[in-house]
Design a protein around this motif. Structure first.
Motif, short mmCIF file in Angstrom:
data_model
loop_
_atom_site.label_atom_id
_atom_site.label_comp_id
_atom_site.label_asym_id
_atom_site.label_seq_id
_atom_site.Cartn_x
_atom_site.Cartn_y
_atom_site.Cartn_z
N LEU A 1 0.83 -1.21 0.00
CA LEU A 1 0.00 0.00 0.00
C LEU A 1 0.86 1.26 0.00
O LEU A 1 0.57 2.22 -0.72
CB LEU A 1 -0.95 0.00 1.20
N LEU A 2 1.93 1.26 0.79
CA LEU A 2 2.83 2.41 0.79
C LEU A 2 3.45 2.62 -0.58
O LEU A 2 3.56 3.76 -1.06
CB LEU A 2 3.94 2.21 1.83
N SER A 3 3.83 1.55 -1.23
CA SER A 3 4.44 1.65 -2.56
C SER A 3 3.46 2.23 -3.56
O SER A 3 3.81 3.08 -4.39
CB SER A 3 4.91 0.26 -3.02
N GLU B 1 10.72 -0.95 -5.24
CA GLU B 1 10.48 0.23 -4.42
C GLU B 1 10.54 -0.11 -2.94
O GLU B 1 11.14 0.63 -2.16
CB GLU B 1 9.12 0.86 -4.79
N VAL B 2 9.95 -1.21 -2.55
CA VAL B 2 9.97 -1.63 -1.15
C VAL B 2 11.40 -1.90 -0.71
O VAL B 2 11.84 -1.45 0.36
CB VAL B 2 9.06 -2.85 -0.91
N ARG C 1 1.23 -6.51 -15.52
CA ARG C 1 0.02 -6.04 -14.85
C ARG C 1 0.41 -4.95 -13.87
O ARG C 1 1.33 -5.11 -13.09
CB ARG C 1 -0.66 -7.18 -14.11
N SER C 2 -0.32 -3.86 -13.92
CA SER C 2 -0.07 -2.77 -13.00
C SER C 2 -1.23 -2.67 -12.02
O SER C 2 -2.34 -3.09 -12.31
CB SER C 2 0.07 -1.45 -13.76
N TYR C 3 -0.92 -2.10 -10.85
CA TYR C 3 -1.90 -1.99 -9.79
C TYR C 3 -1.90 -0.57 -9.25
O TYR C 3 -0.90 0.13 -9.29
CB TYR C 3 -1.56 -2.97 -8.65
N ARG C 4 -3.05 -0.17 -8.73
CA ARG C 4 -3.15 1.12 -8.06
C ARG C 4 -3.97 0.95 -6.80
O ARG C 4 -4.83 0.07 -6.71
CB ARG C 4 -3.73 2.19 -8.98
N ILE C 5 -3.72 1.83 -5.85
CA ILE C 5 -4.45 1.82 -4.59
C ILE C 5 -5.83 2.42 -4.81
O ILE C 5 -5.98 3.35 -5.61
CB ILE C 5 -3.64 2.58 -3.51
#
Length: 122
Positions: free
Chosen positions: A21-23, A37-38, A83-87
């Protein structure tokens, strides 16, 4: 959004979920970019392996914390599609609630002189 309507219903978050979630709080990313990133943000202290990452992503999607976006072409990786993800807005609220929870715990630790660098006293 699953059976959870309030962010507090999902707390405490696991470390991988909170880091994901932070990423994603900075913007959409594909799985490998999340792992990078993490690792960079934690100076290598937290390393998400693919099984952990994608298992968490599957659960997080089911809970409505994140969503998959259209597949994007990453120019750095040639023509490979990822695949990309978003919050989601709910995911942001859950992340904020977890951050507040962790902050309150850290404040209590500081008051107990376990974090002397904070300089807090009762």
């Amino acid at each position: 959004m699953g059976a959870h309507n309030e962010p507090k219903d999902l707390l405490p978050l696991t470390e991988p979920v909170f880091h994901i979630l932070l990423s994603l709080a900075d913007g959409e990313r594909h799985g490998y970019a999340i792992m990078q990133e993490v690792r960079e943000r934690t100076d290598g202290d937290v390393v998400l392996v693919p099984g952990t990452l994608y298992g968490a992503i599957k659960r997080m999607r089911g809970l409505g914390l994140i969503e998959e976006t259209d597949a994007r072409v990453d120019p750095e990786l040639g023509e490979e599609r990822r695949r990309s993800y978003r919050i989601t807005a709910f995911g942001e609220r859950v992340a904020a609630a977890e951050a507040a929870r962790v902050s309150a715990l850290a404040r209590q630790a500081a008051l107990k002189r376990l974090l002397p660098e904070w300089g807090l006293t009762t």
